[in-house]
Design an enzyme around this catalytic site. Structure first.
Site, PDB file in Angstrom:
ATOM      1  N   LYS A 164       0.943  -1.210  -0.079  1.00 12.32           N
ATOM      2  CA  LYS A 164      -0.028   0.062   0.013  1.00 12.32           C
ATOM      3  C   LYS A 164       0.752   1.222   0.220  1.00 12.32           C
ATOM      4  O   LYS A 164       1.948   1.389   0.813  1.00 12.32           O
ATOM      5  CB  LYS A 164      -1.036  -0.017   1.296  1.00 12.32           C
ATOM      6  CG  LYS A 164      -1.603   1.315   1.245  1.00 12.32           C
ATOM      7  CD  LYS A 164      -2.795   1.399   2.348  1.00 12.32           C
ATOM      8  CE  LYS A 164      -3.577   2.601   2.537  1.00 12.32           C
ATOM      9  NZ  LYS A 164      -4.545   2.674   3.727  1.00 12.32           N
ATOM     10  N   GLU A 209     -10.273  12.356  10.869  1.00  4.74           N
ATOM     11  CA  GLU A 209      -9.371  11.373  11.400  1.00  4.74           C
ATOM     12  C   GLU A 209      -8.840  11.718  12.578  1.00  4.74           C
ATOM     13  O   GLU A 209      -7.917  12.584  12.675  1.00  4.74           O
ATOM     14  CB  GLU A 209      -8.529  10.698  10.152  1.00  4.74           C
ATOM     15  CG  GLU A 209      -7.461   9.578  10.784  1.00  4.74           C
ATOM     16  CD  GLU A 209      -6.833   8.976   9.490  1.00  4.74           C
ATOM     17  OE1 GLU A 209      -6.000   7.955   9.682  1.00  4.74           O
ATOM     18  OE2 GLU A 209      -6.750   9.470   8.361  1.00  4.74           O
ATOM     19  N   GLU A 260      -7.799  -2.861   2.433  1.00  3.72           N
ATOM     20  CA  GLU A 260      -7.121  -1.420   2.761  1.00  3.72           C
ATOM     21  C   GLU A 260      -7.310  -1.144   4.155  1.00  3.72           C
ATOM     22  O   GLU A 260      -6.314  -0.701   4.986  1.00  3.72           O
ATOM     23  CB  GLU A 260      -7.379  -0.194   1.948  1.00  3.72           C
ATOM     24  CG  GLU A 260      -6.803   1.246   2.127  1.00  3.72           C
ATOM     25  CD  GLU A 260      -7.371   2.213   1.295  1.00  3.72           C
ATOM     26  OE1 GLU A 260      -6.904   3.313   1.553  1.00  3.72           O
ATOM     27  OE2 GLU A 260      -8.284   1.856   0.471  1.00  3.72           O
ATOM     28  N   GLU A 263     -11.751   9.858  -6.425  1.00  3.41           N
ATOM     29  CA  GLU A 263     -11.706  10.001  -5.108  1.00  3.41           C
ATOM     30  C   GLU A 263     -11.223  11.294  -4.561  1.00  3.41           C
ATOM     31  O   GLU A 263     -11.847  11.889  -3.758  1.00  3.41           O
ATOM     32  CB  GLU A 263     -11.016   8.645  -4.487  1.00  3.41           C
ATOM     33  CG  GLU A 263     -11.104   8.643  -2.938  1.00  3.41           C
ATOM     34  CD  GLU A 263     -10.522   7.552  -2.380  1.00  3.41           C
ATOM     35  OE1 GLU A 263      -9.938   7.570  -1.361  1.00  3.41           O
ATOM     36  OE2 GLU A 263     -10.781   6.233  -2.802  1.00  3.41           O
ATOM     37  N   LYS A 265     -13.212  14.254  -2.357  1.00  4.25           N
ATOM     38  CA  LYS A 265     -12.705  14.538  -0.978  1.00  4.25           C
ATOM     39  C   LYS A 265     -12.623  16.149  -1.139  1.00  4.25           C
ATOM     40  O   LYS A 265     -12.541  16.675   0.261  1.00  4.25           O
ATOM     41  CB  LYS A 265     -11.284  13.815  -0.720  1.00  4.25           C
ATOM     42  CG  LYS A 265     -11.539  12.536  -0.522  1.00  4.25           C
ATOM     43  CD  LYS A 265     -10.274  11.748  -0.109  1.00  4.25           C
ATOM     44  CE  LYS A 265     -10.315  10.265   0.391  1.00  4.25           C
ATOM     45  NZ  LYS A 265      -9.208   9.330   0.568  1.00  4.25           N
TER      46      LYS A 265
END
Length: 432
Positions: free
Chosen positions: A189, A239, A283, A417, A421
């Site tokens: 990743k 987050e 993920e 994506e 965002k």
């Protein structure tokens, strides 16, 4: 109040009537100007000036930073004494002027709201300082406080130009490199990101922008740091890096993204598809396992959700797993920052090889984007990962977004994506 000769940092406090903190902060002329609003919505902070700080603009050695961090942390024992600031995404490379690779500030004056109550805090530094001079500096700062002014809704500005770094062709190349089998089997990743720089026709008040963003994404951390009139870093990030209350730690795996639906039925369908999606589930599981693994040496106990849940924002929704740990005695905040930051949700796995790829190929320095921003003191600390963020300069705004690239990632889908965002902040800023 008379400060003891044995107390390097003294804090005075008084309760005050409630005022809108972003309006108050926007009216002030003293720097830095700092804002923090936790995701749980219980507490809100606005602060100005510097009582004490530690700041690394050039090279930073982790061991020296840890020593300075602990020394600063030990200067005061008040539960209310807090240093606010952050560390850059990558401390091995140059960062933005005034922000540095790491900077934490004990403000001169802080307004802290809990519910409907506001406490005004004044910090005094008697650590190798002339007492009379310190008193005078504090009095001068108090005298310069301005009354709050109502924030005007920002007029959407006209876009002069937009540039993306990396651009779409380069982005496609990078995703294809990461997903090649020989690379992916050793580095499963890499979180690639993009800086979208927009040139605009007028200067914007960063605190007005943050207030609007806050209204659109109430389930996020909202924070901002303005160390000079030239640059302000603001973020509306979903987050949490971690919340520490003495030896109890709360963190999370937030990775895997889809859009929101136009109605409840469509929204629920998209959420279920995200839960069932192999790529996104993989993920998120990688992030969860990494966090558990790095916390185990620091903890007596680590527990994590086995199944992912959905975390909803205005335009997008994420996969989310909660993680809790009981820390071993003596584990400090810098131990946690070194272990957890940058997380696989913003860097990749394994950390070193993913970071090297980003450093060499992404094409720009992230600065505090995807860094760790928050506060610490003896008893409690909280840090957010600075995703969904913007660097505001005169007539220029840099916006940041990233996407986790794993085996099977599609370059065009990952590019979209990024657009998803940025949709919220662009809708606030630009008149299309």
């Amino acid at each position: 109040m008379q400060a003891s000769d044995m107390t390097p940092i003294v804090q005075l406090s008084v309760e005050a009537p409630a005022v809108p903190l972003l309006s108050w902060l926007s009216a002030q002329t003293q720097y830095p100007r700092i804002y923090w609003h936790g995701r749980d919505k219980i507490e809100e902070v606005a602060a100005i000036g510097i009582c004490k700080q530690f700041y690394y603009q050039d090279q930073v050695d982790d061991h020296q930073l840890a020593a300075d961090y602990q020394a600063q942390r030990g200067k005061g024992t008040s539960q209310d004494l807090r240093y606010y600031g952050g560390v850059a995404f990558d401390r091995t490379v140059a960062c933005w002027p005034e922000f540095g690779r790491a900077r934490f500030v004990l403000p001169r004056i802080e307004l802290r709201r809990s519910g409907q109550k506001i406490k005004i805090l004044l910090n005094l530094n008697f650590d190798n300082q002339n007492r009379d001079l310190e008193y005078q500096l504090a009095l001068d700062a108090i005298a310069k406080i301005e009354k709050p002014k109502p924030l005007s809704p920002p007029n959407k500005t006209r876009l002069m130009s937009r540039s993306d770094l990396p651009d779409k062709d380069r982005w496609r190349e990078l995703v294809e490199q990461v997903t090649q089998h020989n690379f992916n089997k050793t580095t499963p990743k890499v979180v690639l990101s993009r800086q979208t720089q927009i040139e605009i026709t007028e200067q914007l008040d960063p605190w007005t922008v943050l207030a609007c963003w806050q209204g659109r994404n109430p389930n996020s951390f909202q924070f901002g740091f303005q160390f000079s009139p030239e640059r302000t870093f603001i973020s509306c990030s979903p987050e949490r890096l971690y919340l520490r209350r003495q030896n109890e730690l709360f963190t999370e795996a937030l990775a895997g993204t889809t859009i929101r639906g136009l109605n409840q039925e469509q929204d629920d369908l998209l959420a279920q598809q995200l839960l069932d999606d192999v790529k996104n589930s993989h993920e998120n599981q990688l992030v969860r396992q990494h966090i558990v693994d790095v916390l185990k040496p620091l903890s007596q106990y680590v527990g994590a959700d086995e199944k992912a849940k959905i975390f909803k924002l205005t335009h997008i929704q994420h996969l989310h797993r909660s993680i809790r740990a009981e820390l071993k005695a003596g584990v400090n905040d810098f131990d946690l920052l070194r272990a957890l930051h940058p997380t696989p949700a913003v860097g990749g796995l394994p950390r070193n090889s993913a970071m090297n790829f980003i450093r060499q190929r992404e094409g720009y320095a992230r600065g505090w984007y995807a860094g760790a921003c928050g506060y610490f003191n003896h008893y409690e600390s909280e840090f957010s990962v600075a995703i969904r963020s913007a660097l505001i300069e005169p007539r220029r705004i840099s916006l940041y977004a990233g996407a986790g690239v794993v085996a099977g990632s599609d370059p065009d889908a990952e590019w979209q994506e990024l657009e998803n965002k940025l949709a919220t902040i662009l809708s606030i800023l630009i008149d299309f």
